[in-house]
Design a protein around this motif. Structure first.
Motif, PDB file in Angstrom:
ATOM      1  N   ALA A   1       0.905  -1.265  -0.024  1.00  0.00           N
ATOM      2  CA  ALA A   1      -0.085  -0.058   0.071  1.00  0.00           C
ATOM      3  C   ALA A   1       0.879   1.239   0.098  1.00  0.00           C
ATOM      4  O   ALA A   1       0.600   2.461  -0.781  1.00  0.00           O
ATOM      5  CB  ALA A   1      -0.808   0.106   1.241  1.00  0.00           C
ATOM      6  N   GLU A   2       2.057   1.090   0.820  1.00  0.00           N
ATOM      7  CA  GLU A   2       3.059   2.295   0.832  1.00  0.00           C
ATOM      8  C   GLU A   2       3.618   2.583  -0.536  1.00  0.00           C
ATOM      9  O   GLU A   2       3.768   3.516  -0.988  1.00  0.00           O
ATOM     10  CB  GLU A   2       3.858   2.275   2.154  1.00  0.00           C
ATOM     11  CG  GLU A   2       4.906   3.261   1.994  1.00  0.00           C
ATOM     12  CD  GLU A   2       4.613   4.654   2.417  1.00  0.00           C
ATOM     13  OE1 GLU A   2       3.284   4.687   2.793  1.00  0.00           O
ATOM     14  OE2 GLU A   2       5.204   5.600   2.030  1.00  0.00           O
ATOM     15  N   PHE A   3       4.081   1.393  -0.902  1.00  0.00           N
ATOM     16  CA  PHE A   3       5.344   1.529  -2.135  1.00  0.00           C
ATOM     17  C   PHE A   3       4.379   1.891  -3.434  1.00  0.00           C
ATOM     18  O   PHE A   3       5.111   2.528  -4.350  1.00  0.00           O
ATOM     19  CB  PHE A   3       5.744   0.095  -2.411  1.00  0.00           C
ATOM     20  CG  PHE A   3       7.002  -0.133  -1.193  1.00  0.00           C
ATOM     21  CD1 PHE A   3       7.301   0.939  -0.130  1.00  0.00           C
ATOM     22  CD2 PHE A   3       7.271  -1.391  -0.847  1.00  0.00           C
ATOM     23  CE1 PHE A   3       8.133   0.614   0.890  1.00  0.00           C
ATOM     24  CE2 PHE A   3       8.208  -1.483   0.297  1.00  0.00           C
ATOM     25  CZ  PHE A   3       8.671  -0.643   1.030  1.00  0.00           C
ATOM     26  N   ALA A   4       3.235   1.349  -3.672  1.00  0.00           N
ATOM     27  CA  ALA A   4       2.567   1.542  -4.737  1.00  0.00           C
ATOM     28  C   ALA A   4       2.199   3.057  -4.854  1.00  0.00           C
ATOM     29  O   ALA A   4       1.825   3.704  -6.112  1.00  0.00           O
ATOM     30  CB  ALA A   4       1.112   0.655  -4.749  1.00  0.00           C
ATOM     31  N   ARG A   5       1.897   3.740  -3.777  1.00  0.00           N
ATOM     32  CA  ARG A   5       1.692   5.195  -3.811  1.00  0.00           C
ATOM     33  C   ARG A   5       2.682   5.932  -4.442  1.00  0.00           C
ATOM     34  O   ARG A   5       2.641   6.830  -5.415  1.00  0.00           O
ATOM     35  CB  ARG A   5       1.806   5.671  -2.263  1.00  0.00           C
ATOM     36  CG  ARG A   5       0.200   6.189  -1.731  1.00  0.00           C
ATOM     37  CD  ARG A   5       0.508   6.828  -0.534  1.00  0.00           C
ATOM     38  NE  ARG A   5       1.488   6.668   0.234  1.00  0.00           N
ATOM     39  CZ  ARG A   5       2.556   7.565   0.630  1.00  0.00           C
ATOM     40  NH1 ARG A   5       2.362   8.711   0.060  1.00  0.00           N
ATOM     41  NH2 ARG A   5       3.430   7.412   1.549  1.00  0.00           N
TER      42      ARG A   5
ATOM     43  N   ILE B   1      -4.649  -7.509   3.578  1.00  0.00           N
ATOM     44  CA  ILE B   1      -4.036  -7.373   2.275  1.00  0.00           C
ATOM     45  C   ILE B   1      -5.140  -6.597   1.467  1.00  0.00           C
ATOM     46  O   ILE B   1      -4.893  -5.266   0.779  1.00  0.00           O
ATOM     47  CB  ILE B   1      -3.251  -8.249   1.581  1.00  0.00           C
ATOM     48  CG1 ILE B   1      -1.929  -8.767   2.479  1.00  0.00           C
ATOM     49  CG2 ILE B   1      -2.952  -7.469   0.360  1.00  0.00           C
ATOM     50  CD1 ILE B   1      -1.686  -9.872   1.811  1.00  0.00           C
ATOM     51  N   ASN B   2      -6.371  -7.300   1.499  1.00  0.00           N
ATOM     52  CA  ASN B   2      -7.438  -6.680   0.613  1.00  0.00           C
ATOM     53  C   ASN B   2      -7.868  -5.485   1.230  1.00  0.00           C
ATOM     54  O   ASN B   2      -8.287  -4.440   0.749  1.00  0.00           O
ATOM     55  CB  ASN B   2      -8.685  -7.688   0.573  1.00  0.00           C
ATOM     56  CG  ASN B   2      -8.520  -8.361  -0.445  1.00  0.00           C
ATOM     57  OD1 ASN B   2      -8.427  -7.557  -1.815  1.00  0.00           O
ATOM     58  ND2 ASN B   2      -8.847  -9.675  -0.971  1.00  0.00           N
ATOM     59  N   ALA B   3      -7.894  -5.366   2.745  1.00  0.00           N
ATOM     60  CA  ALA B   3      -8.506  -4.096   3.568  1.00  0.00           C
ATOM     61  C   ALA B   3      -7.764  -3.000   3.051  1.00  0.00           C
ATOM     62  O   ALA B   3      -7.989  -1.806   2.732  1.00  0.00           O
ATOM     63  CB  ALA B   3      -8.844  -4.636   4.715  1.00  0.00           C
ATOM     64  N   TRP B   4      -6.198  -3.148   3.042  1.00  0.00           N
ATOM     65  CA  TRP B   4      -5.502  -2.134   3.201  1.00  0.00           C
ATOM     66  C   TRP B   4      -5.480  -1.535   1.420  1.00  0.00           C
ATOM     67  O   TRP B   4      -5.217  -0.373   1.278  1.00  0.00           O
ATOM     68  CB  TRP B   4      -4.093  -2.637   3.249  1.00  0.00           C
ATOM     69  CG  TRP B   4      -3.768  -2.533   4.616  1.00  0.00           C
ATOM     70  CD1 TRP B   4      -3.552  -3.507   5.658  1.00  0.00           C
ATOM     71  CD2 TRP B   4      -3.526  -1.109   5.434  1.00  0.00           C
ATOM     72  NE1 TRP B   4      -3.135  -2.737   7.048  1.00  0.00           N
ATOM     73  CE2 TRP B   4      -2.992  -1.376   6.779  1.00  0.00           C
ATOM     74  CE3 TRP B   4      -3.450   0.167   5.250  1.00  0.00           C
ATOM     75  CZ2 TRP B   4      -3.211  -0.445   7.878  1.00  0.00           C
ATOM     76  CZ3 TRP B   4      -3.029   1.220   6.225  1.00  0.00           C
ATOM     77  CH2 TRP B   4      -2.944   0.838   7.390  1.00  0.00           C
ATOM     78  N   ARG B   5      -5.656  -2.348   0.444  1.00  0.00           N
ATOM     79  CA  ARG B   5      -5.890  -2.303  -0.611  1.00  0.00           C
ATOM     80  C   ARG B   5      -7.034  -1.254  -0.957  1.00  0.00           C
ATOM     81  O   ARG B   5      -7.012  -0.269  -1.631  1.00  0.00           O
ATOM     82  CB  ARG B   5      -5.917  -3.446  -1.571  1.00  0.00           C
ATOM     83  CG  ARG B   5      -6.362  -3.417  -3.016  1.00  0.00           C
ATOM     84  CD  ARG B   5      -6.313  -4.636  -3.946  1.00  0.00           C
ATOM     85  NE  ARG B   5      -6.634  -4.450  -5.149  1.00  0.00           N
ATOM     86  CZ  ARG B   5      -7.948  -4.938  -5.540  1.00  0.00           C
ATOM     87  NH1 ARG B   5      -8.983  -5.093  -4.858  1.00  0.00           N
ATOM     88  NH2 ARG B   5      -8.165  -4.585  -7.004  1.00  0.00           N
TER      89      ARG B   5
ATOM     90  N   HIS C   1      -8.466   0.326   1.147  1.00  0.00           N
ATOM     91  CA  HIS C   1      -8.147   1.695   2.051  1.00  0.00           C
ATOM     92  C   HIS C   1      -7.329   2.689   1.204  1.00  0.00           C
ATOM     93  O   HIS C   1      -7.468   3.900   1.256  1.00  0.00           O
ATOM     94  CB  HIS C   1      -7.419   1.148   3.504  1.00  0.00           C
ATOM     95  CG  HIS C   1      -7.323   2.577   4.193  1.00  0.00           C
ATOM     96  ND1 HIS C   1      -5.803   3.236   4.386  1.00  0.00           N
ATOM     97  CD2 HIS C   1      -8.300   3.320   4.939  1.00  0.00           C
ATOM     98  CE1 HIS C   1      -6.192   4.091   5.300  1.00  0.00           C
ATOM     99  NE2 HIS C   1      -7.337   4.185   5.904  1.00  0.00           N
ATOM    100  N   ALA C   2      -6.190   1.951   0.595  1.00  0.00           N
ATOM    101  CA  ALA C   2      -5.420   2.986  -0.357  1.00  0.00           C
ATOM    102  C   ALA C   2      -6.170   3.489  -1.456  1.00  0.00           C
ATOM    103  O   ALA C   2      -5.756   4.675  -1.886  1.00  0.00           O
ATOM    104  CB  ALA C   2      -4.023   2.117  -0.704  1.00  0.00           C
ATOM    105  N   GLY C   3      -6.941   2.683  -1.815  1.00  0.00           N
ATOM    106  CA  GLY C   3      -7.839   3.137  -3.187  1.00  0.00           C
ATOM    107  C   GLY C   3      -6.948   3.534  -4.429  1.00  0.00           C
ATOM    108  O   GLY C   3      -7.236   4.206  -5.356  1.00  0.00           O
ATOM    109  N   LEU C   4      -5.791   2.615  -4.691  1.00  0.00           N
ATOM    110  CA  LEU C   4      -4.899   3.003  -5.737  1.00  0.00           C
ATOM    111  C   LEU C   4      -5.310   1.954  -6.924  1.00  0.00           C
ATOM    112  O   LEU C   4      -5.529   0.826  -6.490  1.00  0.00           O
ATOM    113  CB  LEU C   4      -3.527   2.935  -5.414  1.00  0.00           C
ATOM    114  CG  LEU C   4      -3.074   3.602  -4.070  1.00  0.00           C
ATOM    115  CD1 LEU C   4      -1.661   3.493  -3.729  1.00  0.00           C
ATOM    116  CD2 LEU C   4      -2.845   5.134  -4.862  1.00  0.00           C
ATOM    117  N   ALA C   5      -5.214   2.415  -8.267  1.00  0.00           N
ATOM    118  CA  ALA C   5      -5.463   1.408  -9.402  1.00  0.00           C
ATOM    119  C   ALA C   5      -4.367   0.411  -9.482  1.00  0.00           C
ATOM    120  O   ALA C   5      -4.751  -0.615 -10.257  1.00  0.00           O
ATOM    121  CB  ALA C   5      -5.895   2.483 -10.483  1.00  0.00           C
ATOM    122  N   ASN C   6      -3.234   0.679  -8.896  1.00  0.00           N
ATOM    123  CA  ASN C   6      -2.214  -0.018  -9.352  1.00  0.00           C
ATOM    124  C   ASN C   6      -1.815  -1.181  -8.151  1.00  0.00           C
ATOM    125  O   ASN C   6      -0.643  -1.770  -8.337  1.00  0.00           O
ATOM    126  CB  ASN C   6      -0.851   0.753  -9.726  1.00  0.00           C
ATOM    127  CG  ASN C   6      -0.388   1.559  -8.334  1.00  0.00           C
ATOM    128  OD1 ASN C   6      -1.156   1.937  -7.655  1.00  0.00           O
ATOM    129  ND2 ASN C   6       1.012   1.931  -8.237  1.00  0.00           N
TER     130      ASN C   6
END
Ligand SMILES: C[S@@+](CC[C@H](N)C(=O)[O-])C[C@H]1O[C@@H](n2cnc3c(N)ncnc32)[C@H](O)[C@@H]1O
Length: 227
Positions: free
Chosen positions: A60-64, A84-88, A90-95
Motif C-alpha cells: 500500500a505504501e510503495f504503490a503510492r 491485504i485486501n482491506a489495505w488495498r 483503504h489505499a484506493g490505488l488502481a495499481n
C-alpha cells in the motif's frame, strides 16, 4: 500451515474493523526499505510481486510512489489475505491488484503466475521477514520462483536478518535465531552463502547487500550474466 505463519493482531496490536492489521515493524522499516527499492523502480513500469505480504502495508505504501508499476501482494494466511485486501481498499490505488494466494514452498508459487491470469514477467520480487519464519523449503521456493518469473532485467529484494559465513552479525540476531528455533526447529535466521547457492541453482546472482536499521539487510539478486 498454522505453525508457518505470524498472525498480526493477536499480540495486542491494532486490528481495524475492516480487517486491516498493523505491524509495528512496518512503521520502523518501510522508509529504509524504500530507499533501496526506489532507485531501481523509479522510471520503470511493469509487475512487482510481494511474497509473504503479511498485513499488506508495504505494498500500500510503495504503490503510492510508483503509479506506473502494478503491485501484486500475496500470502497464504487467510487473515493476512483479508488484511491485504482491506489495505488495498483503504489505499484506493488502481495499481494494487487483489492478493495472490502464494505458498512459497511450491516453486511454481500459484497457477496465476503461469496461466496468463496473473502478472507478466516480473520487474521485481520483494520479500520481507519471511524466510526465517518458515522452513528452508520456503527459501528454496522463493528463489526458484524468482529465477523463473523475473524478467531479464528484474531483481529480487530480500529483507530480513541474515548470517554471514555462518556467523550472526549481531547479538540480538543470535538471540532472535535461538528463540525462532526453539519455537520451531525448521525456522531460523538464514545464511547469506547458503542463499547464494540456492540463487545460483535458480540462475540468480547476489549483486548487492544493503545495510538496514536494527541489524537487518536487503539482499539484491538478479539473473546471472553470461561471462
Ligand atoms: C513476519 S511476517 C512478514 C510480513 C510482511 N512481509 C512484513 O514484513 O511485515 C511473515 C509472513 O510470511 C507468510 N508466510 C509464511 N509462510 C509462508 C509460505 N509458505 N508462503 C507464503 N507466505 C508465507 C506469513 O503468512 C506472514 O504473512
Amino acid at each position: 500451515m498454522a505453525e508457518y505463519v505470524v498472525e498480526f493482531g493477536k499480540d495486542g496490536s491494532r486490528v481495524e474493523p475492516d480487517g486491516r492489521l498493523d505491524a509495528a515493524a512496518f512503521h520502523r522499516n518501510h522508509q529504509a526499505i524504500w530507499a533501496v527499492l526506489q532507485p531501481f523502480l523509479t522510471g520503470k513500469s511493469g509487475d512487482v510481486v510481494e511474497a509473504g505480504s503479511g498485513t499488506g502495508q508495504h505494498v500500500a505504501e510503495f504503490a503510492r510512489h510508483t503509479p506506473d508499476i502494478t503491485w501484486w501482494p500475496s500470502d497464504l494466511n487467510e487473515q493476512h489475505l483479508k488484511s491485504i485486501n482491506a489495505w488495498r481498499a483503504h489505499a484506493g490505488l488502481a495499481n494494487i491488484r487483489p492478493p495472490l494466494r502464494i505458498d512459497l514452498s511450491d516453486p511454481a508459487w500459484c497457477a496465476e503466475m503461469h496461466d496468463g491470469s496473473g502478472p507478466g514477467k516480473l520487474l521485481a520480487v520483494f520479500c520481507a521477514n519471511v524466510i526465517h519464519i518458515a522452513p528452508w523449503r520456503v527459501a528454496e521456493g522463493l528463489l526458484a520462483g524468482a529465477g523463473r518469473y523475473l524478467r531479464e532485467d528484474g531483481r529480487l529484494f530480500l529483507y530480513g536478518p541474515f548470517k554471514r559465513d555462518g556467523q550472526h552479525t549481531a547479538e540480538s540476531n543470535a538471540a532472535f535465531d535461538q528463540s525462532l528455533r526453539k519455537g520451531n526447529p525448521e525456522w531460523g535466521v538464514r545464511d547469506i552463502e547458503a542463499l547464494e547457492k540456492l540463487a545460483a541453482g535458480a540462475g540468480l546472482a547476489l549483486i548487492e547487500i544493503a545495510a538496514m536499521p536494527a541489524n537487518n539487510l536487503i539482499l539484491v539478486f538478479e539473473h546471472k550474466r553470461a561471462g
